[in-house]
Scaffold this active site. Structure first.
Site, PDB file in Angstrom:
ATOM      1  N   CYS A   1     106.125 -83.711  81.910  1.00  0.00           N
ATOM      2  CA  CYS A   1     106.245 -82.276  81.759  1.00  0.00           C
ATOM      3  C   CYS A   1     105.673 -81.563  83.143  1.00  0.00           C
ATOM      4  CB  CYS A   1     105.432 -81.802  80.563  1.00  0.00           C
ATOM      5  SG  CYS A   1     106.240 -82.300  79.077  1.00  0.00           S
TER       6      CYS A   1
ATOM      7  N   HIS B   1     105.165 -75.702  81.171  1.00  0.00           N
ATOM      8  CA  HIS B   1     103.819 -75.226  80.238  1.00  0.00           C
ATOM      9  C   HIS B   1     103.011 -74.663  81.070  1.00  0.00           C
ATOM     10  CE1 HIS B   1     101.222 -78.598  80.429  1.00  0.00           C
ATOM     11  NE2 HIS B   1     102.396 -79.498  80.693  1.00  0.00           N
TER      12      HIS B   1
END
Length: 439
Positions: free
Chosen positions: A353, A334
């Site tokens: 992440c 992301h």
């Protein structure tokens, strides 16, 4: 569109090139002022000739330096089928270095070593750089930190994933003082990893190298673009896995994982009850009913029973886009509003992440290569609009979340990264020798 790795590297070198050219001009200016300050016309011809010769020699040296630095970066992917072969050659080289006694630790005073210094510790620095091939053997063992040493230090820093500023500060000194035996062990360990990934990975794929905190977008055997990344903390590690990217979420919501609710959000709410409001995070039960923060007992784990959702926008933790791939760890790639972390040598700050620098380049490539009617202009406009949009890729693109701490390139350059998750099984505690006193 994506950009070639060599173009990216040339861009990184602009600052080095400008700084070095400036140093050359400054040096020439010193010579000129000496001549003019007395009486330029009165200077004997040999002095003028020496000044010109020194200027030409410096420029020749600068050009050689730039070629050496440019050779560090390769357009071939880390998981190239040939990388294992290059590592085998590197193992032979480091085995010889170990057999010959390796290298001695670089000693240092209380100040970081840098261009222009004269210091007895520069001698040990020169020896270390010569053994690893970053400095030519003919450079000598002077105690002066000259431009030859500066270029060698920058080359070493690039090979070890450090900011190539030419300054021997603590992080550079620590990397230099990892023994040759440990580096050999890393090469041997990673040879096994690279061999296991040496098959056909796809015409197009994305590779995340976790310890390097770097992402490669690969197309037809060449790196289309490289991206600096921020990956998981030591206690919240990014998982090693193979999967396929199937979807992009523009201007996404962020649903806070239970682990972050427990470890981060509850403590922050106890410190500042306005935290949720400031960060535009709303609370829902699993039937979709919204709750007020006052309805939850923050002195317990009750909050983990609810859904916490951050609204899209500039402060959203996922930034402007989320890249989804199937996995059981609930991780994804992301964007991020915290861009400053990309400029650090240490980029292990996430909860598992992976944050992507210059994410628009990556998603444009993902979309253009798989899905019709997408361009960089459309990507920019979709993000600018702020509207939620989910896009399924026309064709899934493989993604490999890998752990490679040592590799070599077709150009003969050997790279090392810190074994941040302690997966190499090679003792590296000796690396901190001599680093604690630097200022």
């Amino acid at each position: 569109m994506g950009f070639a790795a060599t173009d990216l590297f040339d861009g990184r070198l602009l600052g080095l090139r400008a700084g070095a050219r400036g140093a050359a001009l400054a040096l020439t200016g010193v010579f000129a002022s000496v001549a003019i300050g007395g009486d330029a016309l009165a200077q004997p011809a040999p002095v003028q000739m020496r000044i010109e010769q020194q200027r030409v020699e410096w420029n020749d040296q600068f050009d050689t330096t730039m070629r050496s630095l440019q050779a560090v970066e390769s357009s071939f992917p880390t998981l190239s089928p040939d990388t294992a072969t290059y590592v085998e050659t590197a193992i032979q080289r480091y085995s010889m270095i170990v057999q010959q006694g390796g290298w001695q630790p670089v000693t240092s005073g209380r100040k970081a070593m840098r261009l222009g210094m004269r210091d007895e510790h520069v001698v040990s620095l020169r020896r270390r750089l010569m053994v690893s091939g970053d400095l030519e053997q003919t450079a000598g063992l002077s105690d002066t930190f000259d431009s030859y040493v500066d270029a060698a230090v920058r080359r070493f820093q690039l090979r070890h994933g450090l900011t190539p500023d030419g300054v021997v500060g603590q992080s550079t000194l620590v990397a230099m003082n990892v023994s040759a035996n440990v580096r050999l062990g890393q090469l041997e360990t990673n040879l096994v990893r690279l061999r296991s990934m040496s098959g056909f990975l796809g015409d197009r794929y994305v590779m995340v190298n976790i310890p390097a905190a770097e992402i490669e977008a690969v197309e037809n055997g060449r790196v289309r673009s490289r991206h600096t990344a921020v990956v998981g903390k030591i206690d919240r590690q990014t998982p090693i896995l193979n999967s396929s990217i199937y979807e992009l979420n523009f201007n996404p919501y962020w649903t806070v994982p239970v682990s972050i609710i427990r470890k981060d959000l509850i403590p922050k709410m106890n410190e500042d009850p306005a935290y949720l409001e400031k960060n535009r995070i709303r609370i829902f039960d699993w039937k979709g009913n919204e709750l007020a923060w006052q309805q939850i007992n923050w002195n317990t784990d009750e909050a983990t029973q609810y859904q916490f959702r951050q609204e899209p926008g500039e402060i959203n933790s996922l930034g402007s886009v989320r890249i989804n791939f199937h996995n059981s760890h609930q991780v994804y790639l992301h964007d991020t509003p915290s861009k400053s972390l990309f400029g650090s040598d240490y980029r292990f700050h996430s909860s598992g992440c992976v944050r992507v620098q210059n994410v628009r380049e990556l998603i444009t490539w993902l979309l253009e290569s798989t899905t019709s009617d997408w361009s960089r202009a459309r990507v920019d406009e979709t993000i600018r609009s702020g509207s939620r949009e989910d896009v399924k890729l026309g064709n899934k693109i493989p993604i490999y979340m890998s752990y490679v701490t040592a590799w070599a390139t077709a150009e003969g350059v050997i790279h090392f990264r810190e074994d941040i998750y302690n997966r190499d099984g090679v003792l590296m505690s000796e690396a901190a020798v001599g680093s604690a006193s630097l200022q």
